[in-house]
Design an enzyme around this catalytic site. Structure first.
Site, short mmCIF file in Angstrom:
data_model
loop_
_atom_site.label_atom_id
_atom_site.label_comp_id
_atom_site.label_asym_id
_atom_site.label_seq_id
_atom_site.Cartn_x
_atom_site.Cartn_y
_atom_site.Cartn_z
N ARG A 170 -3.69 -5.46 6.78
CA ARG A 170 -4.81 -6.11 7.46
C ARG A 170 -6.10 -5.29 7.42
O ARG A 170 -7.16 -5.80 7.78
CB ARG A 170 -4.44 -6.45 8.91
CG ARG A 170 -3.42 -7.59 9.03
CD ARG A 170 -3.19 -7.97 10.49
NE ARG A 170 -2.42 -9.20 10.61
CZ ARG A 170 -1.10 -9.26 10.72
NH1 ARG A 170 -0.40 -8.13 10.72
NH2 ARG A 170 -0.49 -10.41 10.84
N HIS A 218 4.02 1.34 2.27
CA HIS A 218 5.20 0.63 1.75
C HIS A 218 5.90 1.45 0.67
O HIS A 218 7.13 1.58 0.66
CB HIS A 218 4.80 -0.72 1.14
CG HIS A 218 4.22 -1.70 2.12
ND1 HIS A 218 2.90 -2.07 2.08
CD2 HIS A 218 4.77 -2.37 3.15
CE1 HIS A 218 2.67 -2.94 3.03
NE2 HIS A 218 3.78 -3.15 3.71
N HIS A 224 0.85 -1.18 0.00
CA HIS A 224 0.00 0.00 0.00
C HIS A 224 0.90 1.24 0.00
O HIS A 224 2.12 1.14 -0.08
CB HIS A 224 -0.96 -0.01 1.19
CG HIS A 224 -0.29 -0.25 2.51
ND1 HIS A 224 0.57 0.66 3.10
CD2 HIS A 224 -0.36 -1.30 3.37
CE1 HIS A 224 0.99 0.20 4.26
NE2 HIS A 224 0.46 -0.99 4.45
N GLN A 270 7.09 3.56 11.12
CA GLN A 270 6.86 3.90 12.53
C GLN A 270 5.65 3.18 13.10
O GLN A 270 5.57 2.96 14.31
CB GLN A 270 6.69 5.42 12.67
CG GLN A 270 6.25 5.90 14.04
CD GLN A 270 7.27 5.63 15.12
OE1 GLN A 270 8.46 5.53 14.85
NE2 GLN A 270 6.80 5.50 16.37
#
Length: 297
Positions: A184, A34, A31, A145
């Site tokens: 997720r 990334h 997504h 993070q």
């Protein structure tokens, strides 16, 4: 972009790379979070290596390894447009061949929060990341993070095992309503997706009070729990206000950087999020804010 599936092919291709190398390890189903890390790596290095590997050793017995989302074609499409030199996509037997018996255990920072609730998780993370460091020999490695405890574990491992690289941390990339991007999130139903924004609202409420001078960790935890309690679909796993480096819970006014973090189940989906807070400005300001807070209760 070269797409490689074996360690032998990766080593050959890695030897041919020139200049500095940035590594972005992922489990795929990519997504914008990334891709932001990939783009940062491309800005700061001559070459970028991305890995996609859904690592079975970091999943517990009742977790979602078998149903973890995968979409390699979409991943390839995104990475081809992102200035990636090498993509390493091994199968499980390539990373864990028959007879594999070695693991990396990082104590201390791995033992609370996620580590307490997911036994063995960070052993699996440290082992696979250590192996990827060895295989790719990067100058810098990039992590988000959002997975703050994972970052702390990997930093500790990097120092302790003297890996010759820098750990770089990219900011959490969020949806418009503040929900941290995560692979997720696709598990969430429309109603659950709407409810999931409560994590960021809870963190933001505590962060706002902290920035106004409230440095009492117990009260910051109370603020987060109060906001979470407004969402019927939210089942709280934990809420934490911890030292940002050691991840030990803080119980009183602190001059140290702090990490506010939480894990919350929305339906069947377990979500995590956090914000890092700078050190408190002064004990005097802190005491004044605590007095005001008590007066409002």
């Amino acid at each position: 972009m070269q797409v490689l599936e074996t360690i032998a092919a990766l080593r050959t291709a890695r030897r041919a790379l020139r200049g500095t190398v940035g590594l972005v390890p992922t489990m795929g189903y990519l997504h914008r979070g990334h891709i932001a890390l990939v783009e940062q790596a491309a800005r700061e290095n001559d070459q970028v290596i991305v890995t996609i590997f859904v690592n079975p050793t970091q999943f517990g017995a009742n977790e979602d390894f078998s149903r973890y989302p995968r979409d390699p074609e979409h991943d390839l499409e995104l990475l081809r447009a992102a200035n990636v030199s090498l993509l390493f996509m091994p199968f499980v037997p390539e990373m864990y061949p028959t007879g594999f018996q070695t693991a990396i255990e990082v104590n201390g920072v791995s033992q609370g929060l996620e580590g307490e609730r997911r036994p063995g998780h960070f052993r699996g993370v440290a082992t696979v990341v250590g192996k990827l460091f060895n295989l790719t020999q990067p100058d810098r490695a990039y992590f988000g993070q959002k997975d703050a405890q994972q970052v702390a574990v990997i930093r500790r491992m990097t120092v302790d095992l003297a890996f010759p690289l820098e750990i770089m941390v990219g900011q959490t990339i969020r949806e418009a309503d503040g929900l941290a991007m995560s692979s997720r999130n696709m598990y969430l139903s429309p109603a659950e997706r709407a409810a999931a924004s409560v994590l960021y609202r809870a963190l933001s409420a505590a962060q706002s009070q902290y920035q106004s001078g409230l440095y009492d960790a117990d009260k910051l935890r109370q603020i987060m729990r109060t906001v979470l309690a407004t969402e019927p679909l939210a089942e709280v796993d934990y809420v934490s206000a911890a030292d940002a480096d050691t991840l030990q819970e803080i119980e009183d006014v602190s001059m140290r950087p702090m990490l506010l973090s939480m894990a919350v189940r929305i339906g069947r989906t377990r979500l995590i999020d956090n914000v890092r807070l700078d050190a408190a400005r002064s004990v005097e300001q802190s005491q004044e804010k605590q007095d005001n807070y008590r007066a409002d209760e």
